[in-house]
Design an enzyme around this catalytic site. Structure first.
Site, PDB file in Angstrom:
ATOM      1  N   ARG A 179       0.664  -1.244   0.226  1.00  0.00           N
ATOM      2  CA  ARG A 179       0.184  -0.269   0.041  1.00  0.00           C
ATOM      3  C   ARG A 179       0.844   1.166   0.061  1.00  0.00           C
ATOM      4  O   ARG A 179       0.090   2.175   0.715  1.00  0.00           O
ATOM      5  CB  ARG A 179      -0.558   0.791   1.178  1.00  0.00           C
ATOM      6  CG  ARG A 179      -2.046  -0.929   1.516  1.00  0.00           C
ATOM      7  CD  ARG A 179      -2.652  -1.217   0.467  1.00  0.00           C
ATOM      8  NE  ARG A 179      -3.480  -2.481   0.237  1.00  0.00           N
ATOM      9  CZ  ARG A 179      -3.173  -3.687  -0.634  1.00  0.00           C
ATOM     10  NH1 ARG A 179      -1.809  -3.676  -0.593  1.00  0.00           N
ATOM     11  NH2 ARG A 179      -3.838  -4.264  -0.058  1.00  0.00           N
ATOM     12  N   SER A 231      -9.792   0.748   4.369  1.00  0.00           N
ATOM     13  CA  SER A 231      -9.304   0.792   5.672  1.00  0.00           C
ATOM     14  C   SER A 231      -8.601   2.666   5.817  1.00  0.00           C
ATOM     15  O   SER A 231      -7.556   2.945   4.913  1.00  0.00           O
ATOM     16  CB  SER A 231      -8.007  -0.714   5.208  1.00  0.00           C
ATOM     17  OG  SER A 231      -9.438  -1.853   4.961  1.00  0.00           O
ATOM     18  N   GLU A 251      -3.695   4.436   6.446  1.00  0.00           N
ATOM     19  CA  GLU A 251      -3.191   3.927   5.143  1.00  0.00           C
ATOM     20  C   GLU A 251      -4.060   5.487   4.265  1.00  0.00           C
ATOM     21  O   GLU A 251      -3.963   5.914   3.525  1.00  0.00           O
ATOM     22  CB  GLU A 251      -4.052   2.723   4.887  1.00  0.00           C
ATOM     23  CG  GLU A 251      -4.058   2.381   3.478  1.00  0.00           C
ATOM     24  CD  GLU A 251      -4.804   0.245   3.659  1.00  0.00           C
ATOM     25  OE1 GLU A 251      -4.788  -0.010   4.007  1.00  0.00           O
ATOM     26  OE2 GLU A 251      -5.461   0.514   2.529  1.00  0.00           O
TER      27      GLU A 251
HETATM   28  C1  LIG Z   1     -15.362   1.027   0.457  1.00  0.00           C
HETATM   29  C2  LIG Z   1     -13.602   0.825  -0.371  1.00  0.00           C
HETATM   30  C3  LIG Z   1     -13.263  -0.563  -0.289  1.00  0.00           C
HETATM   31  C4  LIG Z   1     -11.538  -0.251  -0.110  1.00  0.00           C
HETATM   32  N1  LIG Z   1     -11.022  -1.544  -0.572  1.00  0.00           N
HETATM   33  C5  LIG Z   1      -9.706  -1.106  -0.626  1.00  0.00           C
HETATM   34  C6  LIG Z   1      -8.830  -2.335  -1.144  1.00  0.00           C
HETATM   35  O1  LIG Z   1      -9.005  -3.513  -1.396  1.00  0.00           O
HETATM   36  N2  LIG Z   1      -7.107  -2.616  -1.406  1.00  0.00           N
HETATM   37  C7  LIG Z   1      -7.332  -0.846  -1.527  1.00  0.00           C
HETATM   38  O2  LIG Z   1      -5.755  -1.033  -2.302  1.00  0.00           O
HETATM   39  N3  LIG Z   1      -7.893  -0.299  -1.457  1.00  0.00           N
HETATM   40  C8  LIG Z   1      -9.124  -0.196  -1.029  1.00  0.00           C
HETATM   41  N4  LIG Z   1      -9.926   0.698  -0.414  1.00  0.00           N
HETATM   42  C9  LIG Z   1      -9.196   2.468  -0.783  1.00  0.00           C
HETATM   43  C10 LIG Z   1      -9.225   2.999  -2.434  1.00  0.00           C
HETATM   44  O3  LIG Z   1     -10.061   2.667  -2.620  1.00  0.00           O
HETATM   45  C11 LIG Z   1      -7.808   2.584  -3.011  1.00  0.00           C
HETATM   46  O4  LIG Z   1      -6.750   3.102  -2.047  1.00  0.00           O
HETATM   47  C12 LIG Z   1      -7.641   3.479  -4.532  1.00  0.00           C
HETATM   48  O5  LIG Z   1      -6.221   2.891  -5.190  1.00  0.00           O
HETATM   49  C13 LIG Z   1      -7.643   4.685  -3.976  1.00  0.00           C
HETATM   50  O6  LIG Z   1      -7.761   5.648  -5.935  1.00  0.00           O
HETATM   51  P1  LIG Z   1      -8.449   6.606  -6.401  1.00  0.00           P
HETATM   52  O7  LIG Z   1      -8.363   6.960  -7.742  1.00  0.00           O
HETATM   53  O8  LIG Z   1      -9.638   6.994  -5.581  1.00  0.00           O
HETATM   54  O9  LIG Z   1      -7.406   7.751  -5.586  1.00  0.00           O
HETATM   55  P2  LIG Z   1      -7.353   9.249  -4.358  1.00  0.00           P
HETATM   56  O10 LIG Z   1      -8.945   8.521  -2.576  1.00  0.00           O
HETATM   57  O11 LIG Z   1      -8.358  10.065  -4.987  1.00  0.00           O
HETATM   58  O12 LIG Z   1      -5.549   9.488  -4.349  1.00  0.00           O
HETATM   59  C14 LIG Z   1      -5.154   8.172  -3.795  1.00  0.00           C
HETATM   60  C15 LIG Z   1      -3.563   9.140  -4.018  1.00  0.00           C
HETATM   61  O13 LIG Z   1      -3.016   9.146  -5.045  1.00  0.00           O
HETATM   62  C16 LIG Z   1      -2.789  10.156  -6.175  1.00  0.00           C
HETATM   63  N5  LIG Z   1      -3.461   9.918  -7.412  1.00  0.00           N
HETATM   64  C17 LIG Z   1      -4.655   9.687  -7.771  1.00  0.00           C
HETATM   65  N6  LIG Z   1      -4.655   9.897  -9.152  1.00  0.00           N
HETATM   66  C18 LIG Z   1      -3.221  10.241  -9.211  1.00  0.00           C
HETATM   67  C19 LIG Z   1      -2.806  10.423 -11.107  1.00  0.00           C
HETATM   68  N7  LIG Z   1      -3.245   9.703 -11.740  1.00  0.00           N
HETATM   69  N8  LIG Z   1      -1.243  10.106 -10.875  1.00  0.00           N
HETATM   70  C20 LIG Z   1      -0.473  10.750  -9.542  1.00  0.00           C
HETATM   71  N9  LIG Z   1      -0.929  10.869  -8.529  1.00  0.00           N
HETATM   72  C21 LIG Z   1      -2.906  10.024  -9.012  1.00  0.00           C
HETATM   73  C22 LIG Z   1      -3.526  11.648  -4.937  1.00  0.00           C
HETATM   74  O14 LIG Z   1      -3.045  11.998  -5.292  1.00  0.00           O
HETATM   75  C23 LIG Z   1      -3.619  10.632  -4.012  1.00  0.00           C
HETATM   76  O15 LIG Z   1      -2.210  10.928  -3.166  1.00  0.00           O
HETATM   77  C24 LIG Z   1     -11.161   0.993  -0.327  1.00  0.00           C
HETATM   78  C25 LIG Z   1     -11.877   2.159  -0.755  1.00  0.00           C
HETATM   79  C26 LIG Z   1     -13.279   1.921  -0.590  1.00  0.00           C
HETATM   80  C27 LIG Z   1     -13.983   3.072  -0.388  1.00  0.00           C
END
Ligand SMILES: Cc1cc2nc3c(=O)[nH]c(=O)nc-3n(C[C@H](O)[C@H](O)[C@H](O)COP(=O)(O)OP(=O)(O)OC[C@H]3O[C@@H](n4cnc5c(N)ncnc54)[C@H](O)[C@@H]3O)c2cc1C
Length: 302
Positions: free
Chosen positions: A175, A224, A294
């Site tokens: 992560r 998480s 996280e």
């Molecule tokens: C119900 C639920 C279940 C989840 N289960 C999991 C799981 O099983 N495993 C897991 O790993 N995560 C899980 N997550 C967390 C989340 O879904 C992940 O961390 C996901 O990868 C975040 O992606 P995002 O596009 O929403 O990023 P954001 O939350 O928008 O951003 C996260 C980070 O990524 C950066 N970022 C986003 N896009 C870019 C880009 N194009 N270039 C550079 N940096 C960028 C942002 O600046 C920030 O630092 C869960 C979340 C929820 C709500």
């Protein structure tokens, strides 16, 4: 920040931009104050042109699906980029590789996988958020993570230089990634394997059912809250420390999974952050283990 010179940059962009856009509209928690400017580049050329003109010392950050973020109530200074224009939602198939642009929602990948009988990326479809966010967080579940399937990524840096970087450049671990903060992910190329459509469909369905049973999937949450410490599980430590029923203002610990925090409707970012910090304190007192967030916290407190 919105001085005349900066606004002149926006006069020349092709994409949409919004002043003072409330980031609560763009985060899964449904909290977060305003972005000074939120910019949705039209395509890579528009993004590069913006970066070449936007002063290096000014704040810049990228938002994906907002599913791993706790944006504070005071909002974010400078420009917040969101790669959600159609250009950034493309998926391209080449032999045994699949290139997904940063704004592709992970969930929408499932259609491509089934139609093209592509296996290996099923785990990603069940993780909320976008492809860009998945690389930054090295998203993973069901014993796989982005680091297992990534081949390379197309990146643009703060000066507007576009380049392809191999997986090793992103410093991926559990992560976590440690590539430069100013790299903007444009697209990821994954290695894939041939797999029958029916097998893919079954895996996706099993994963969906598992999540619905064990996680508050439809709640306002960011997944998480804490990483699993070495040789321990965060949820077990939270339970052991008696934090299962804690709440703070409109924020509470999920009844379904105690490592998830929930916005019950009117939580502020401060409620969620204070609740998380209280859990960290109680777990430390009870077990001696320091939980690490996280969920990424960003922005200004009010
Ligand atoms: C119900 C639920 C279940 C989840 N289960 C999991 C799981 O099983 N495993 C897991 O790993 N995560 C899980 N997550 C967390 C989340 O879904 C992940 O961390 C996901 O990868 C975040 O992606 P995002 O596009 O929403 O990023 P954001 O939350 O928008 O951003 C996260 C980070 O990524 C950066 N970022 C986003 N896009 C870019 C880009 N194009 N270039 C550079 N940096 C960028 C942002 O600046 C920030 O630092 C869960 C979340 C929820 C709500």
């Amino acid at each position: 920040m919105c001085n005349k010179n900066i606004m002149e940059i926006f006069a020349n962009v092709k994409g949409k931009y919004l002043l003072g856009e409330r980031l609560s509209k763009h985060t899964r928690f449904g909290v977060g104050g305003p972005a000074e400017v939120m910019f949705f580049p039209h395509d890579l050329e528009d993004l590069v042109s913006f970066l070449k003109h936007y002063p290096q010392h000014m704040p810049l950050c990228v938002l994906g699906g907002g599913s791993n973020l706790l944006v504070r109530d005071g909002g974010i200074d400078g420009v917040v980029l969101k790669l959600s224009a159609p250009f950034f939602k493309k998926i391209e198939k080449k032999e045994n590789r699949l290139t997904c642009f940063a704004g592709v929602a992970n969930a929408t990948l499932s259609k491509t996988l089934i139609e093209n009988q592509i296996g290996g990326l099923e785990f990603l479809c069940s993780i909320p958020g976008t492809i860009g966010g998945a690389l930054r967080t090295n998203a993973g579940c069901f014993a796989s993570s982005v680091s297992d399937v990534l081949q390379s990524a197309l990146v643009v840096n703060r000066s507007g230089t576009v380049f392809e970087a191999k997986k090793e450049a992103f410093g991926l671990s559990y992560r976590h990634s440690d590539f430069p903060k100013d790299w903007i992910i444009v697209a990821l190329t994954f290695k894939t394997e041939a797999k029958p459509a029916e097998q893919i469909r079954q895996t996706l369905e099993q994963q969906k059912q598992y999540r619905l049973l064990h996680q508050p999937c439809n709640a306002r949450t960011a997944g998480s809250t804490f990483k699993n410490p070495k040789d321990a599980r965060a949820w077990e430590l939270i339970k052991q420390a008696g934090c299962e029923n804690l709440s703070c203002g409109g924020a509470k610990v999920s009844e379904k999974h105690c490592n998830f925090l929930i916005n019950t409707g009117n939580a502020s970012a401060a409620d969620l952050e204070n609740l998380g910090d209280l859990i960290v304190q109680k777990v430390k007192e009870k077990t001696g283990i320091l939980l690490e967030w996280e969920v990424q916290k960003t922005g200004k407190k009010v």
